[in-house]
Scaffold this motif. Structure first.
Motif, mmCIF file in Angstrom:
data_model
loop_
_atom_site.group_PDB
_atom_site.id
_atom_site.type_symbol
_atom_site.label_atom_id
_atom_site.label_comp_id
_atom_site.label_asym_id
_atom_site.label_seq_id
_atom_site.Cartn_x
_atom_site.Cartn_y
_atom_site.Cartn_z
ATOM 1 N N ILE A 43 -0.613 -0.936 0.001
ATOM 2 C CA ILE A 43 -2.071 -0.885 -0.067
ATOM 3 C C ILE A 43 -2.760 -2.102 0.559
ATOM 4 N N ARG A 44 -2.019 -3.152 0.829
ATOM 5 C CA ARG A 44 -2.676 -4.359 1.376
ATOM 6 C C ARG A 44 -2.753 -4.315 2.898
ATOM 7 N N LEU B 1 -4.696 3.031 -3.479
ATOM 8 C CA LEU B 1 -4.100 2.924 -4.808
ATOM 9 C C LEU B 1 -4.490 4.111 -5.680
ATOM 10 N N LYS C 150 -1.016 -1.620 -9.975
ATOM 11 C CA LYS C 150 -1.442 -2.601 -8.965
ATOM 12 C C LYS C 150 -0.515 -3.812 -8.827
ATOM 13 N N ASN D 150 -8.468 0.144 -2.743
ATOM 14 C CA ASN D 150 -8.731 0.945 -3.945
ATOM 15 C C ASN D 150 -8.482 2.425 -3.698
ATOM 16 N N GLN E 245 -13.193 0.483 -7.298
ATOM 17 C CA GLN E 245 -12.068 1.133 -7.986
ATOM 18 C C GLN E 245 -12.499 2.457 -8.617
ATOM 19 N N MET F 52 -4.299 2.854 -12.149
ATOM 20 C CA MET F 52 -4.405 1.910 -11.025
ATOM 21 C C MET F 52 -4.161 0.489 -11.499
ATOM 22 N N ASN F 53 -4.748 0.134 -12.629
ATOM 23 C CA ASN F 53 -4.546 -1.205 -13.184
ATOM 24 C C ASN F 53 -3.082 -1.443 -13.538
ATOM 25 N N ILE G 235 4.038 -1.252 -4.442
ATOM 26 C CA ILE G 235 2.681 -0.703 -4.309
ATOM 27 C C ILE G 235 1.833 -1.631 -3.453
ATOM 28 N N GLN G 236 1.934 -2.921 -3.705
ATOM 29 C CA GLN G 236 1.163 -3.898 -2.935
ATOM 30 C C GLN G 236 1.500 -3.841 -1.448
#
Length: 232
Positions: free
Chosen positions: A231-232, A69, A222, A66, A182, A218-219, A227-228
């Protein structure tokens, strides 16, 4: 004749000094790919100005997705795609600043902000901007996006004398950065444009409103695959 010898000597030592400095900064850049910066000019300035200096470094694995992101949504939504510079935003900022010179607008990417925070001082001189361009290019090539984001989250000022996402999370929400929700991450990201004047606690209506907008972004961001990957 003596004057020529002196000038040649100065030139010789100047070239040696330049070479030493160039090699030294290159080694430092490479080293920071794995080691966190010990301290930055901005942090030193915070100490000198009496704001203090509070920071806790954390690896990417110990920082909430979070949080990663949130700063992308807030500061640089094209971060996964550009090479360090958002040229369209820079052009728009230049046009705006020409029309309204008394209200300067920036267009710095996360990469540029990281380069400035880690290697340089605050200011708007052409010299600093030129150096920022150089260091941005170098960290994009040597560090890569994930490391740039990790360092940014550790060195960015997130409050008055507060640096990094971990220190902000502990100071504002009494929890480690890996547990940020978030909205909490969005609230911290909301103060990044001016962390000395904007506060998470007590939270002003402006920061609260900005945090909600960052949450919406962010929503939106995501599901993006790039982006994934960051951030993962």
């Amino acid at each position: 004749m003596n004057k020529m010898k002196i000038l040649k000597g100065i030139w010789k030592w100047g070239k040696r000094l330049f070479l030493v400095l160039f090699v030294g900064q290159l080694i430092y850049i490479v080293l920071l790919k794995w080691v966190n910066p010990p301290i930055t000019f901005t942090q030193i300035g915070s100490i000198v100005n009496g704001r203090g200096f509070h920071q806790q470094n954390r690896s990417a694995a110990d920082i909430s997705a979070n949080a990663r992101l949130a700063v992308i949504a807030s500061e640089d939504q094209l971060f996964p795609d550009h090479n360090g510079f958002d040229w369209k935003s820079i052009q728009k900022a230049m046009e705006y600043n020409q029309k309204k010179p008394g209200r300067l607008r920036g267009a710095s990417t996360i990469s540029q902000q990281t380069a400035k925070n880690v290697f340089l001082w605050q200011g708007r001189s052409w010299l600093r901007k030129g150096l920022e361009t150089y260091f941005t290019f170098m960290i994009e090539k040597i560090w890569g996006k994930k490391r740039i984001l990790e360092v940014y989250l550790n060195v960015a000022e997130t409050g008055n004398g507060i640096f990094g996402i971990e220190q902000a999370s502990q100071s504002y929400f009494n929890k480690p950065a890996k547990d940020l929700t978030q909205y909490e991450a969005a609230a911290i990201a909301a103060v990044l444009p001016n962390p000395v004047k904007l506060n998470v606690k007590p939270m002003s209506p402006y920061v609260s409103s900005r945090a909600r907008k960052i949450g919406q972004q962010m929503n939106f961001l995501k599901p993006d695959r790039d982006i994934q990957n960051l951030i993962r």
